[in-house]
Design a protein around this motif. Structure first.
Motif, PDB file in Angstrom:
ATOM      1  N   ARG A  65       0.811  -1.224   0.000  1.00  0.00           N
ATOM      2  CA  ARG A  65       0.000   0.000   0.000  1.00  0.00           C
ATOM      3  C   ARG A  65       0.843   1.272   0.000  1.00  0.00           C
ATOM      4  O   ARG A  65       0.328   2.357  -0.231  1.00  0.00           O
ATOM      5  N   ASN A  66       2.151   1.149   0.243  1.00  0.00           N
ATOM      6  CA  ASN A  66       3.018   2.319   0.350  1.00  0.00           C
ATOM      7  C   ASN A  66       3.875   2.571  -0.879  1.00  0.00           C
ATOM      8  O   ASN A  66       4.865   3.292  -0.788  1.00  0.00           O
ATOM      9  N   VAL A  67       3.507   1.981  -2.025  1.00  0.00           N
ATOM     10  CA  VAL A  67       4.390   2.113  -3.186  1.00  0.00           C
ATOM     11  C   VAL A  67       3.581   2.258  -4.474  1.00  0.00           C
ATOM     12  O   VAL A  67       2.454   1.771  -4.562  1.00  0.00           O
ATOM     13  N   ASP A  68       4.180   2.919  -5.429  1.00  0.00           N
ATOM     14  CA  ASP A  68       3.632   2.996  -6.782  1.00  0.00           C
ATOM     15  C   ASP A  68       3.991   1.671  -7.461  1.00  0.00           C
ATOM     16  O   ASP A  68       5.135   1.460  -7.869  1.00  0.00           O
ATOM     17  N   LEU A  69       3.031   0.760  -7.536  1.00  0.00           N
ATOM     18  CA  LEU A  69       3.301  -0.583  -8.049  1.00  0.00           C
ATOM     19  C   LEU A  69       3.804  -0.561  -9.487  1.00  0.00           C
ATOM     20  O   LEU A  69       4.691  -1.330  -9.849  1.00  0.00           O
ATOM     21  N   TYR A  70       3.244   0.307 -10.316  1.00  0.00           N
ATOM     22  CA  TYR A  70       3.695   0.371 -11.705  1.00  0.00           C
ATOM     23  C   TYR A  70       5.179   0.744 -11.761  1.00  0.00           C
ATOM     24  O   TYR A  70       5.958   0.096 -12.453  1.00  0.00           O
TER      25      TYR A  70
END
Length: 132
Positions: A65-70
């Motif tokens: 939830r704490n990261v830009d997955l792309y």
């Protein structure tokens, strides 16, 4: 090496073990003696089709939830030669799986080193530090 027990014995002898339970060993991978850089690595026994033993190497990077997955997956796609990303529970992990049958030790230690190094760099870039 051909069995989980043989690999587990090697891991216990060569690495600092943080926890050891049936089918899973957590170890502290130390990059070198001169730095304080470490990475928690999970080495787990997996079974394919109830007859083939595999080993999975995994390490957490941070909370999904704490990261830009792309951006993270793009970076992994461009920088890692061993392993891939997954979400396990709440965490993003890099993991790699290997068949145990006829496994040479370098087929375990090389991916372990590559995954630890990639995770250390990705943690710093995407999560702001070394939490694992």
């Amino acid at each position: 090496m051909a069995t989980w027990d043989e690999l587990a014995e090697y891991v216990r002898a060569e690495y600092e073990v943080l926890s050891d339970k049936p089918g899973e060993i957590r170890l502290l991978y130390t990059f070198d003696e001169e730095s304080d850089r470490t990475q928690v690595m999970i080495v787990a026994r997996e079974e394919l089709d109830r007859k083939y033993e595999w080993v999975q190497i995994a390490t957490p990077l941070g909370l999904a939830r704490n990261v830009d997955l792309y951006a993270l997956l793009d970076a992994i796609g461009h920088t890692t030669v061993s392993g891939g990303a997954a979400i396990m529970g709440d965490h993003i992990v890099i993991r790699h799986s290997l068949p145990l049958e006829n496994l040479d030790i370098n087929e375990f230690t090389d991916p372990l080193t590559l995954i630890a190094g990639a995770a250390d760099e990705l943690e710093s870039e995407f999560f702001g530090g070394d939490e694992y």
